[in-house]
Design a protein around this motif. Structure first.
Motif, PDB file in Angstrom:
ATOM      1  N   UNK A 101       4.018   2.310   8.101  1.00 36.72           N
ATOM      2  CA  UNK A 101       5.038   1.451   7.500  1.00 36.72           C
ATOM      3  C   UNK A 101       4.462   0.082   7.131  1.00 36.72           C
ATOM      4  N   UNK A 102       3.527  -0.425   7.935  1.00 34.60           N
ATOM      5  CA  UNK A 102       2.893  -1.711   7.639  1.00 34.60           C
ATOM      6  C   UNK A 102       2.108  -1.663   6.334  1.00 34.60           C
ATOM      7  N   UNK A 103       1.537  -0.484   6.047  1.00 38.21           N
ATOM      8  CA  UNK A 103       0.631  -0.380   4.908  1.00 38.21           C
ATOM      9  C   UNK A 103       1.274   0.164   3.639  1.00 38.21           C
ATOM     10  N   UNK A 104       2.309   0.994   3.793  1.00 36.86           N
ATOM     11  CA  UNK A 104       2.874   1.636   2.604  1.00 36.86           C
ATOM     12  C   UNK A 104       4.375   1.425   2.460  1.00 36.86           C
ATOM     13  N   UNK A 105       5.010   0.716   3.390  1.00 36.86           N
ATOM     14  CA  UNK A 105       6.451   0.508   3.312  1.00 36.86           C
ATOM     15  C   UNK A 105       7.195   1.337   4.343  1.00 36.86           C
ATOM     16  N   UNK A 133      -5.058   3.743   0.268  1.00 36.27           N
ATOM     17  CA  UNK A 133      -4.125   2.643   0.027  1.00 36.27           C
ATOM     18  C   UNK A 133      -3.245   3.006  -1.169  1.00 36.27           C
ATOM     19  N   UNK A 134      -2.058   2.409  -1.281  1.00 41.58           N
ATOM     20  CA  UNK A 134      -1.201   2.680  -2.441  1.00 41.58           C
ATOM     21  C   UNK A 134      -1.952   2.447  -3.749  1.00 41.58           C
ATOM     22  N   UNK A 135      -1.806   3.404  -4.657  1.00 48.31           N
ATOM     23  CA  UNK A 135      -2.449   3.280  -5.962  1.00 48.31           C
ATOM     24  C   UNK A 135      -3.833   3.886  -6.040  1.00 48.31           C
ATOM     25  N   UNK A 136      -4.417   4.273  -4.893  1.00 46.93           N
ATOM     26  CA  UNK A 136      -5.756   4.878  -4.925  1.00 46.93           C
ATOM     27  C   UNK A 136      -5.662   6.353  -5.296  1.00 46.93           C
ATOM     28  N   UNK A 190       2.118  10.403   0.695  1.00 43.99           N
ATOM     29  CA  UNK A 190       2.646   9.569   1.777  1.00 43.99           C
ATOM     30  C   UNK A 190       1.978   8.202   1.800  1.00 43.99           C
ATOM     31  N   UNK A 191       0.790   8.109   1.234  1.00 38.50           N
ATOM     32  CA  UNK A 191       0.108   6.813   1.130  1.00 38.50           C
ATOM     33  C   UNK A 191       0.474   6.077  -0.152  1.00 38.50           C
ATOM     34  N   UNK A 192       1.274   6.709  -1.030  1.00 38.51           N
ATOM     35  CA  UNK A 192       1.548   6.107  -2.331  1.00 38.51           C
ATOM     36  C   UNK A 192       0.359   6.213  -3.256  1.00 38.51           C
TER      37      UNK A 192
END
Length: 567
Positions: free
Chosen positions: A57-61, A253-256, A278-280
């Motif tokens: 949640x800290x890293x992806x919401x 990370x999100x967007x990778x 799940x990581x975005x």
């Protein structure tokens, strides 16, 4: 006292996942990871899941799922990223322009598809088999199945005999087929085929939240014995494994973007897609043949984490080039034979030697990564560690009981050693060295020898068949599988081999392809056309089958048997 408590962990203590990441991100090839943070996740899986959800949640919401309570797989994997402009999936075709699917588009198409499926009987718990290549159409169907609360399976198109066996094992209530080239699933199942597209519309209800033990995925793991055994994976395992893979194994990370050309689709495709979502992040699907001919095809996609199968590594060795700066980490399948010299040459020739490399074993039937390793620059090794959060044991291969030493057959706790044992491991400092599989396998995958033998035995010239495993090249540590075909008193004919090749290619598929085929003008020992595989293996390895086939006296006895055998 367990081995974890010896390292200072007691239940109830907080689990520090940031420390775990630091412990397995090594700066030198000769470093060893600190075992404490990882061991804590094995000792207390429930605490690990809670820590993992907070960490993610800290890293992806914020996640809608709640560890141990309810798992809204669709909301966390798709819906919470739909407001972004990020890419969710890229399909690189053999020819033409790649198809890129954004999370917003994925949500619009999948939710509409789920709404269209509802009147057709799709409801929570329904088993849906997606029989499609790994592309945009298939992942939209996967997302729709998760929206509806179904239990989704992914089966790559294959021959009718292999597909019939898969459908029998999975027993789906519905199938998703390519409308332009539908797979041959049988008339009964074909009538239950679901549409692959639907007009835009708002679904009547929101995404389904799975109970922890409610099946979310169905899998036919090629790593588990016997070949073709169906496994239902509960939502708790799917989400926890995908989050763990996203945050701790692939470290997305999100967007990778994540890609793994050449990895076995039914073994690894679904877990990698879900971990990316799940990581975005996005999963980039590229056919192995396309990567082999043009490795630069991934440049435009800005891949950040790249999986190197043995075939992909060989392609890099054959076509060295400079890779884009977006690439930050590599991983290889620890189950595949490791050619140390070729891998080092491929990395050096492509200026990839400074990137961190890790070993992974992924299994859809386990929900995701089963074994992983620390990341090391130039880390060409066979070292591995059990995946975070999954209790495990080492079993004595002879007794099938837990061993008291530091070597044995690796099995996740609750699995069966004779069916689910993956590798023989031996401790080296704080890690384990992969040794081999307990039974002969090809790239750690069970070879469907019995199914292949039965299919070949139905050919009109065949009097029985059996598959013999043989040691492969010592440098690669794999197994070769020889198909021995008994043709009785018939004269060998090149058309026989052609018929076997056609059967395997058109009606079975790549998993069933033997390394060699040998025909013997003999009858095998067994009942009817079912040849005793142990008898066949011992006589083939000792050279007795070849000797008997060349003996005129044996030939006369074979002819006599033919005349005495009723038509």
């Amino acid at each position: 006292m367990t081995r974890q408590r010896l390292l200072g962990y007691e239940r109830g203590m907080p689990i520090d996942l940031a420390a775990l990441l630091r412990s397995v991100e090594l700066r030198r090839e000769d470093e060893s990871p600190d075992p404490g943070p990882l061991s804590a996740t094995w000792e207390d899986p429930a605490a690990f899941r809670r820590a993992l959800f907070a960490f993610a949640a800290e890293r992806t919401g914020t996640l809608k799922s709640r560890a141990g309570t309810a798992y809204d797989v669709y909301a966390d994997a798709v819906l919470r990223h739909a407001a972004s402009d990020r890419i969710a999936f890229v399909e690189v075709p053999s020819r033409g322009v790649p198809a890129r699917l954004r999370f917003s588009e994925l949500h619009a198409r999948a939710s509409a598809l789920a709404a269209a499926w509802t009147p057709l009987g799709v409801k929570p718990g329904a088993a849906i088999a997606i029989v499609l290549p790994p592309g945009v159409t298939g992942v939209v169907a996967l997302a729709a199945a998760l929206y509806a609360g179904a239990c989704a399976s992914w089966i790559t198109p294959k021959g009718d005999l292999a597909l019939a066996a898969a459908m029998e094992a999975l027993a789906p209530a519905h199938v998703v087929l390519d409308p332009k080239a539908p797979a041959k699933v049988g008339e009964k199942l074909a009538k239950k085929a679901l549409p692959v597209a639907a007009p835009p519309r708002a679904p009547g209800v929101g995404p389904h939240a799975y109970a922890p033990k409610e099946p979310c995925l169905g899998a036919l793991s090629p790593l588990r014995a016997p070949f073709g055994t169906a496994t239902l994976v509960p939502a708790e395992t799917v989400v926890s494994s995908a989050l763990s893979d996203a945050m701790l194994v692939h470290r997305l990370a999100p967007g990778e973007r994540l890609s793994a050309p050449g990895f076995h689709h039914e073994q690894a495709f679904l877990p990698m897609v879900l971990s990316a979502w799940l990581a975005g992040a996005a999963y980039v699907s590229v056919p192995l043949a396309t990567f082999q001919s043009t490795p630069a095809v991934l440049d435009a996609e800005g891949v950040n984490v790249l999986g190197l199968s043995a075939s992909a590594t060989a392609a890099l060795r054959a076509s060295p080039r400079a890779w884009p700066g977006s690439l930050k980490a590599l991983f290889r399948d620890v189950g595949e034979p490791l050619d140390w010299m070729e891998t080092r040459a491929a990395l050096a020739g492509n200026n990839l030697g400074k990137l961190p490399l890790s070993n992974l074993l992924i299994d859809t039937a386990a929900g995701g990564t089963v074994l992983f390793s620390a990341r090391r620059p130039q880390g060409i090794n066979a070292k591995t560690l059990p995946s975070p959060g999954v209790p495990w044991d080492l079993f004595d291969p002879a007794t099938k009981k837990p061993t008291t030493g530091d070597a044995g057959l690796f099995v996740r706790r609750g699995d069966k050693p004779d069916k689910d044992g993956y590798f023989l491991l031996a401790r080296v400092a704080s890690e384990y060295l992969w040794g081999s599989t307990l039974t002969p396998r090809r790239s750690a995958r069970v070879f469907p020898g019995e199914a292949l033998s039965l299919a070949v035995s139905e050919l009109p010239f065949c009097e029985g068949a059996a598959v013999v495993p043989l040691p492969g090249a010592a440098a690669r540590g794999d197994t070769r599988f020889v198909l021995c075909v008994f043709i009785g008193a018939r004269q060998n004919d090149p058309s026989f081999t052609d018929a076997i090749d056609k059967l395997v290619r058109e009606r079975l598929g790549p998993d069933y392809t033997p390394d060699a085929v040998e025909l013997f003008p003999l009858y095998g020992r067994g009942k009817g056309k079912k040849v005793d595989p142990e008898w066949c293996a011992s006589n083939y390895r000792a050279g007795r089958l070849h000797a008997r086939a060349a003996n005129p006296g044996v030939a006369a006895l074979v002819e006599l048997r033919r005349r005495l055998t009723p038509a």
